[in-house]
Design a protein around this motif. Structure first.
Motif, PDB file in Angstrom:
ATOM      1  N   ALA A  64      18.002  25.604  46.712  1.00 56.52           N
ATOM      2  CA  ALA A  64      17.888  25.330  48.139  1.00 56.52           C
ATOM      3  C   ALA A  64      17.070  24.058  48.336  1.00 56.52           C
ATOM      4  N   PRO A  65      17.409  23.228  49.334  1.00 56.28           N
ATOM      5  CA  PRO A  65      16.693  21.949  49.502  1.00 56.28           C
ATOM      6  C   PRO A  65      15.211  22.108  49.797  1.00 56.28           C
ATOM      7  N   GLY A  66      14.812  23.254  50.343  1.00 58.14           N
ATOM      8  CA  GLY A  66      13.402  23.453  50.651  1.00 58.14           C
ATOM      9  C   GLY A  66      12.644  24.273  49.622  1.00 58.14           C
ATOM     10  N   GLN A  67      13.343  24.706  48.574  1.00 57.24           N
ATOM     11  CA  GLN A  67      12.684  25.519  47.546  1.00 57.24           C
ATOM     12  C   GLN A  67      11.666  24.681  46.768  1.00 57.24           C
ATOM     13  N   GLN A  68      10.463  25.209  46.595  1.00 58.31           N
ATOM     14  CA  GLN A  68       9.399  24.475  45.925  1.00 58.31           C
ATOM     15  C   GLN A  68       9.065  25.095  44.567  1.00 58.31           C
ATOM     16  N   TRP A  69       8.801  24.235  43.605  1.00 60.37           N
ATOM     17  CA  TRP A  69       8.337  24.636  42.283  1.00 60.37           C
ATOM     18  C   TRP A  69       6.823  24.450  42.276  1.00 60.37           C
ATOM     19  N   ARG A  70       6.133  25.447  42.733  1.00 64.16           N
ATOM     20  CA  ARG A  70       4.688  25.340  42.904  1.00 64.16           C
ATOM     21  C   ARG A  70       3.967  25.300  41.554  1.00 64.16           C
ATOM     22  N   GLY A  71       2.864  24.566  41.542  1.00 62.07           N
ATOM     23  CA  GLY A  71       2.041  24.499  40.350  1.00 62.07           C
ATOM     24  C   GLY A  71       2.527  23.533  39.297  1.00 62.07           C
ATOM     25  N   GLU A  72       3.562  22.707  39.611  1.00 61.21           N
ATOM     26  CA  GLU A  72       4.069  21.754  38.620  1.00 61.21           C
ATOM     27  C   GLU A  72       3.868  20.302  39.038  1.00 61.21           C
ATOM     28  N   VAL A  73       3.652  20.052  40.307  1.00 60.14           N
ATOM     29  CA  VAL A  73       3.439  18.698  40.804  1.00 60.14           C
ATOM     30  C   VAL A  73       2.030  18.605  41.364  1.00 60.14           C
ATOM     31  N   PHE A  74       1.290  17.587  40.920  1.00 61.27           N
ATOM     32  CA  PHE A  74      -0.080  17.369  41.379  1.00 61.27           C
ATOM     33  C   PHE A  74      -0.189  15.932  41.891  1.00 61.27           C
ATOM     34  N   VAL A  75      -0.021  15.783  43.220  1.00 59.40           N
ATOM     35  CA  VAL A  75      -0.007  14.452  43.822  1.00 59.40           C
ATOM     36  C   VAL A  75      -1.346  13.758  43.645  1.00 59.40           C
ATOM     37  N   ASN A  76      -2.433  14.489  43.793  1.00 65.09           N
ATOM     38  CA  ASN A  76      -3.767  13.883  43.686  1.00 65.09           C
ATOM     39  C   ASN A  76      -4.024  13.292  42.305  1.00 65.09           C
ATOM     40  N   ARG A  77      -3.419  13.870  41.299  1.00 60.83           N
ATOM     41  CA  ARG A  77      -3.580  13.369  39.935  1.00 60.83           C
ATOM     42  C   ARG A  77      -2.395  12.512  39.504  1.00 60.83           C
ATOM     43  N   ALA A  78      -1.487  12.226  40.459  1.00 60.28           N
ATOM     44  CA  ALA A  78      -0.297  11.403  40.180  1.00 60.28           C
ATOM     45  C   ALA A  78       0.530  11.991  39.043  1.00 60.28           C
ATOM     46  N   GLU A  79       0.671  13.313  39.038  1.00 59.40           N
ATOM     47  CA  GLU A  79       1.473  13.991  38.027  1.00 59.40           C
ATOM     48  C   GLU A  79       2.741  14.537  38.683  1.00 59.40           C
ATOM     49  N   PHE A  80       3.864  14.009  38.275  1.00 57.85           N
ATOM     50  CA  PHE A  80       5.160  14.409  38.827  1.00 57.85           C
ATOM     51  C   PHE A  80       6.074  14.848  37.692  1.00 57.85           C
ATOM     52  N   VAL A  81       6.996  15.729  38.021  1.00 61.56           N
ATOM     53  CA  VAL A  81       7.971  16.215  37.050  1.00 61.56           C
ATOM     54  C   VAL A  81       9.193  15.321  37.093  1.00 61.56           C
ATOM     55  N   GLY A  82       9.528  14.701  35.960  1.00 60.89           N
ATOM     56  CA  GLY A  82      10.705  13.854  35.876  1.00 60.89           C
ATOM     57  C   GLY A  82      11.951  14.645  35.545  1.00 60.89           C
ATOM     58  N   ALA A  83      12.990  13.929  35.151  1.00 62.83           N
ATOM     59  CA  ALA A  83      14.262  14.571  34.829  1.00 62.83           C
ATOM     60  C   ALA A  83      14.104  15.528  33.656  1.00 62.83           C
ATOM     61  N   ARG A  84      14.696  16.711  33.815  1.00 63.61           N
ATOM     62  CA  ARG A  84      14.674  17.729  32.765  1.00 63.61           C
ATOM     63  C   ARG A  84      15.870  18.644  32.958  1.00 63.61           C
ATOM     64  N   ALA A  85      16.043  19.619  32.071  1.00 65.34           N
ATOM     65  CA  ALA A  85      17.225  20.477  32.118  1.00 65.34           C
ATOM     66  C   ALA A  85      17.323  21.252  33.430  1.00 65.34           C
ATOM     67  N   GLU A  86      16.192  21.755  33.921  1.00 69.01           N
ATOM     68  CA  GLU A  86      16.212  22.533  35.164  1.00 69.01           C
ATOM     69  C   GLU A  86      16.365  21.653  36.397  1.00 69.01           C
ATOM     70  N   ASN A  87      15.845  20.453  36.329  1.00 70.22           N
ATOM     71  CA  ASN A  87      15.869  19.533  37.476  1.00 70.22           C
ATOM     72  C   ASN A  87      16.343  18.171  36.989  1.00 70.22           C
ATOM     73  N   TRP A  88      17.597  17.883  37.215  1.00 71.42           N
ATOM     74  CA  TRP A  88      18.212  16.684  36.649  1.00 71.42           C
ATOM     75  C   TRP A  88      17.555  15.399  37.125  1.00 71.42           C
ATOM     76  N   PHE A  89      17.114  15.361  38.384  1.00 70.11           N
ATOM     77  CA  PHE A  89      16.455  14.169  38.923  1.00 70.11           C
ATOM     78  C   PHE A  89      14.946  14.367  39.062  1.00 70.11           C
TER      79      PHE A  89
END
Length: 317
Positions: A64-89
């Motif tokens: 779903a476009p609004g579904q969030q993967w909590r606990g994997e992205v930390f904006v304050n620490r500039a940590e983002f999840v890149g392309a992977r098997a579960e999330n292509w982009f």
């Protein structure tokens, strides 16, 4: 004894036969040229992919476009999840799947472009046809009316399109409907002047003079002869305007005048706006929607230019 309607229908038939000595109509000849044009095929292919994504995107999106993967992205620490098997982009700044949002956002982007173009086309064609009819068959009074309308159109054309769109959007408030209306208003003078100019050219044609000699009413000449023969450049402009509308919608969204709540109904322009604050730490958040907008606009532009060349009498052999 044949009626006036029969006379003008016969006149239209003869005129169509004279347009192409080979027996093929203008549109059939243009279609042949489009099929042989690599530019048209590439543009049509891009548009076809875009349309398919817009139609089936919400059903084939993995999340779903609004579904969030909590606990994997930390904006304050500039940590983002890149392309992977579960999330292509990868994931955006709120932990939402970018690929799913791109698929769902295709429909919203298409809706913005089509509706805004239809607004500009319908209102512009109404104004342009009335002005062209006044100038062509309205006599001295009609020419004055046409002159007044065209001066108003010239004022609108003199304003930068983005500035005019921003002004309209600022008055109406922030919403998707506002963006559609703002872009549609920008396109009105383009369609109006284009159709009016085409009608002026057609107004001096031999078939119009022949219709006058047959005693056909002016209104019927305009509606059944001049108007249909003036639509070719308008159709081409509508295709080109779709590309412009998508880009301008992205620009308005980038300026904060688009959809205020894009969680359930994402749009590529809004996604690009949200990504600007993370250009250093997560540049791909901006790259994906930007490329989608550019490629889609390119498809409509290529097809529109190919149609213009195919319908241009100077380029027909």
């Amino acid at each position: 004894m044949s009626t006036k309607t029969d006379k003008i229908d016969r006149l239209a038939e003869l005129t169509a036969q004279q347009e192409s000595s080979s027996g093929a109509s203008l549109w059939k000849e243009a279609l042949k040229r489009l099929r042989a044009s690599k530019m048209a095929l590439v543009g049509a292919g891009i548009i076809a992919v875009f349309l398919v994504l817009a139609i089936v995107g919400p059903w084939v999106a993995p999340y779903a476009p609004g579904q969030q993967w909590r606990g994997e992205v930390f904006v304050n620490r500039a940590e983002f999840v890149g392309a992977r098997a579960e999330n292509w982009f990868g994931l955006d700044h709120l932990g939402r799947d970018i690929f799913s949002r791109m698929l769902v956002g295709a429909r919203q982007t298409l809706l913005l472009g089509v509706v805004s173009t239809l607004i500009g086309l319908s209102v512009g064609a109404l104004i342009g046809s009335f002005s062209g009819a006044c100038a062509t068959l309205g006599g001295r009074v009609g020419q004055r009316i046409d002159s007044f309308i065209m001066r108003c159109i010239d004022i609108m054309l003199a304003l930068p399109s983005l500035l005019l769109a921003v002004s309209v959007a600022a008055v109406l408030g922030q919403s998707i409907t506002t963006v559609m209306i703002a872009i549609g208003v920008v396109q009105i003078p383009v369609f109006a002047r284009l159709l009016r100019g085409a009608m002026l050219v057609q107004g001096g044609s031999d078939y119009v003079l022949a219709a006058h000699s047959l005693g056909i009413r002016k209104r019927r000449i305009v509606l059944t002869q001049i108007m249909p023969n003036s639509l070719s450049p308008v159709i081409v402009q509508a295709t080109l305007s779709l590309a412009t509308a998508i880009i301008e919608a992205a620009a308005l969204s980038f300026l904060g005048l688009g959809n205020p709540d894009s969680a359930k109904n994402p749009e590529w322009g809004v996604m690009l706006t949200q990504a600007q604050n993370y250009a250093d730490s997560a540049p791909m958040m901006a790259v994906y929607p930007a490329l989608a907008i550019i490629i889609t606009a390119l498809g409509f532009t290529l097809l529109g230019e190919a149609m213009r060349e195919a319908l241009d009498p100077k380029l027909r052999g």
